[in-house]
Design a protein around this motif. Structure first.
Motif, short mmCIF file in Angstrom:
data_model
loop_
_atom_site.label_atom_id
_atom_site.label_comp_id
_atom_site.label_asym_id
_atom_site.label_seq_id
_atom_site.Cartn_x
_atom_site.Cartn_y
_atom_site.Cartn_z
N ASP A 1 1.10 -30.81 29.43
CA ASP A 1 2.65 -30.53 29.60
C ASP A 1 3.43 -31.74 29.41
O ASP A 1 4.43 -31.77 29.55
CB ASP A 1 2.81 -30.08 31.29
N SER A 2 2.80 -32.85 29.29
CA SER A 2 3.53 -34.20 29.09
C SER A 2 4.30 -34.24 27.61
O SER A 2 3.63 -34.01 26.54
CB SER A 2 2.33 -35.43 28.91
N ALA A 3 5.64 -34.17 27.56
CA ALA A 3 6.50 -34.03 26.58
C ALA A 3 7.92 -34.41 27.08
O ALA A 3 8.14 -34.64 28.03
CB ALA A 3 6.38 -32.52 26.15
N VAL A 4 8.76 -34.08 26.18
CA VAL A 4 10.19 -34.21 26.47
C VAL A 4 10.86 -32.73 26.67
O VAL A 4 10.54 -31.85 25.72
CB VAL A 4 11.05 -35.03 25.30
N TYR A 5 11.45 -32.70 27.68
CA TYR A 5 11.91 -31.04 27.97
C TYR A 5 13.55 -31.14 27.85
O TYR A 5 13.90 -32.18 28.61
CB TYR A 5 11.44 -30.91 29.29
N PHE A 6 13.91 -30.26 27.29
CA PHE A 6 15.36 -30.07 26.96
C PHE A 6 15.90 -28.71 27.59
O PHE A 6 15.19 -27.77 27.23
CB PHE A 6 15.79 -30.00 25.35
N CYS A 7 16.86 -28.60 28.29
CA CYS A 7 17.53 -27.55 28.71
C CYS A 7 18.80 -27.38 27.83
O CYS A 7 19.28 -28.22 27.09
CB CYS A 7 18.10 -27.45 30.05
N ALA A 8 19.11 -25.89 27.47
CA ALA A 8 19.94 -25.70 26.58
C ALA A 8 21.06 -24.53 27.20
O ALA A 8 20.43 -23.70 27.99
CB ALA A 8 19.52 -25.33 25.26
N ALA A 9 22.10 -24.17 26.46
CA ALA A 9 23.04 -23.09 27.08
C ALA A 9 23.79 -22.53 26.09
O ALA A 9 24.10 -23.37 25.02
CB ALA A 9 23.94 -23.69 28.31
N SER A 10 24.18 -21.29 26.26
CA SER A 10 25.09 -20.37 25.22
C SER A 10 25.92 -19.60 25.93
O SER A 10 25.71 -19.36 27.22
CB SER A 10 24.19 -19.94 24.20
N GLU A 11 27.00 -19.45 25.26
CA GLU A 11 27.84 -18.60 26.06
C GLU A 11 27.72 -17.01 26.12
O GLU A 11 28.17 -16.27 26.70
CB GLU A 11 29.18 -18.78 25.32
N LEU A 12 26.50 -16.53 25.35
CA LEU A 12 26.24 -15.33 25.33
C LEU A 12 24.72 -15.22 24.69
O LEU A 12 24.40 -16.05 23.85
CB LEU A 12 26.91 -14.91 24.13
N GLN A 13 24.08 -14.18 25.45
CA GLN A 13 22.77 -13.92 25.00
C GLN A 13 22.59 -13.85 23.74
O GLN A 13 23.08 -12.79 23.09
CB GLN A 13 21.95 -13.29 25.96
N GLY A 14 21.83 -14.51 22.68
CA GLY A 14 21.44 -14.17 21.38
C GLY A 14 22.60 -14.80 20.66
O GLY A 14 22.55 -14.82 19.28
N ALA A 15 23.41 -15.72 21.25
CA ALA A 15 24.53 -16.16 20.62
C ALA A 15 23.88 -17.31 19.77
O ALA A 15 23.02 -17.94 20.11
CB ALA A 15 25.57 -16.83 21.44
N GLN A 16 24.71 -17.71 18.79
CA GLN A 16 23.92 -18.81 17.80
C GLN A 16 24.15 -20.17 17.89
O GLN A 16 23.76 -20.91 17.18
CB GLN A 16 24.41 -18.24 16.41
N LYS A 17 24.96 -20.58 18.96
CA LYS A 17 25.17 -21.84 19.06
C LYS A 17 24.65 -22.27 20.49
O LYS A 17 25.05 -21.81 21.55
CB LYS A 17 26.54 -22.22 19.02
N LEU A 18 23.71 -23.27 20.61
CA LEU A 18 23.20 -23.81 21.81
C LEU A 18 23.68 -25.32 21.82
O LEU A 18 23.82 -25.91 20.99
CB LEU A 18 21.80 -23.68 21.70
N VAL A 19 24.10 -25.39 23.30
CA VAL A 19 24.34 -26.53 23.62
C VAL A 19 23.19 -27.38 24.69
O VAL A 19 22.72 -26.89 25.39
CB VAL A 19 25.63 -26.83 24.49
N PHE A 20 22.58 -28.60 24.13
CA PHE A 20 21.43 -29.17 24.71
C PHE A 20 21.95 -30.37 25.58
O PHE A 20 22.88 -30.94 25.56
CB PHE A 20 20.35 -29.62 23.55
N GLY A 21 20.94 -30.39 26.61
CA GLY A 21 21.14 -31.68 27.45
C GLY A 21 20.31 -32.81 26.72
O GLY A 21 19.84 -32.59 25.31
N GLN A 22 20.22 -34.04 27.19
CA GLN A 22 19.81 -35.15 26.64
C GLN A 22 18.33 -35.22 26.44
O GLN A 22 17.76 -35.99 26.00
CB GLN A 22 20.23 -36.51 27.34
N GLY A 23 17.48 -34.52 27.58
CA GLY A 23 16.05 -34.43 27.49
C GLY A 23 15.74 -35.14 28.71
O GLY A 23 16.11 -36.13 29.24
N THR A 24 14.23 -34.79 29.20
CA THR A 24 13.73 -35.56 30.42
C THR A 24 12.34 -35.61 29.62
O THR A 24 11.65 -34.75 29.33
CB THR A 24 13.67 -34.82 31.66
#
Lengths: 114, 113
Positions: B84-107
């Motif tokens: 599980d050792s890796a960088v993890y990013f969360c991401a969000a979009s305004e609509l499920q299946g929407a085409q643009k994701l906004v990512f966090g900086q990673g942990t």
């Protein structure tokens, strides 16, 4: 192919040089995306294609950046007159239309402008 | 203007224990959230997602929790494994299946044997 393929894996460009980065999406994937990832940051959206149509290019940082997908398959991201701030990993991703499970990313092209 | 924030650049957890990665967002229009995992020299790999109509989604060792009122989500990994050792990013979009994701900086998560 089995995954998203990007080439080259690494590119060193002299400042002012033009570069072209290639993306081969998963066969049959309608949607294709380009993201830019600076060192220590998360990926940032650049542009999105659905088949050959570029539906969103709001993330392209300047008019030096241009992307195309003329036949709805392979895509090329072109950067003209590269500058040092363009140094980043450029990620391509593809998905089936409206795939709620997220994209499949390629391994990226690391661009270094010197 | 960072719309998705991961305030912990790194996290170290002992093997077998629970790993909890956190993510905050500011855009109230976001209603679909994803977690990606990234190994060095590879692209991010989709891990798990959740839509705003739920507050929990579970897939094996991975569970994502969403607190809409707090604009906060978290990823729980239990038990944690060395792979599980890796960088993890969360991401969000305004609509499920929407085409643009906004990512966090990673942990960066490190699992210690």
């Amino acid at each position: 192919g089995a995954g998203v393929s990007q080439s080259p894996r690494y590119k060193v460009a002299k400042r002012g040089q033009d570069v072209a980065l290639r993306c081969d999406p998963i066969s049959g994937h309608v949607s294709l995306f380009w993201y830019q990832q600076a060192l220590g940051q998360g990926p940032e959206f650049l542009t999105y294609f659905q088949n050959e149509a570029q539906l969103d290019k709001s993330g392209l940082p300047s008019d030096r950046f241009f992307a195309e997908r003329p036949e709805g398959s392979v895509s090329t991201l072109k950067i003209q007159r590269t500058q040092q701030e363009d140094s980043a990993v450029y990620l391509c991703a593809s998905s089936l239309a409206r795939a709620g499970g997220g994209y499949t990313f390629g391994s990226g092209t690391r661009l270094t402008v010197v | 203007d960072q719309q998705v924030k991961q305030n912990s650049p790194s996290l170290s957890v002992q093997e077998g224990r629970i790993s909890i990665l956190n993510c905050d967002y500011t855009n109230s229009m976001f209603d679909y959230f994803l977690w990606y995992k990234k190994y060095p020299a590879e692209g991010p790999t989709f891990l798990i997602s959740i839509s705003s109509i739920k507050d929990k989604n579970e897939d094996g060792r991975f569970t994502v929790f969403l607190n809409k009122s707090a604009k906060h989500l978290s990823l729980h990994i239990v038990p944690s494994q060395p792979g599980d050792s890796a960088v993890y990013f969360c991401a969000a979009s305004e609509l499920q299946g929407a085409q643009k994701l906004v990512f966090g900086q990673g942990t960066r998560l490190t699992i210690n044997p």
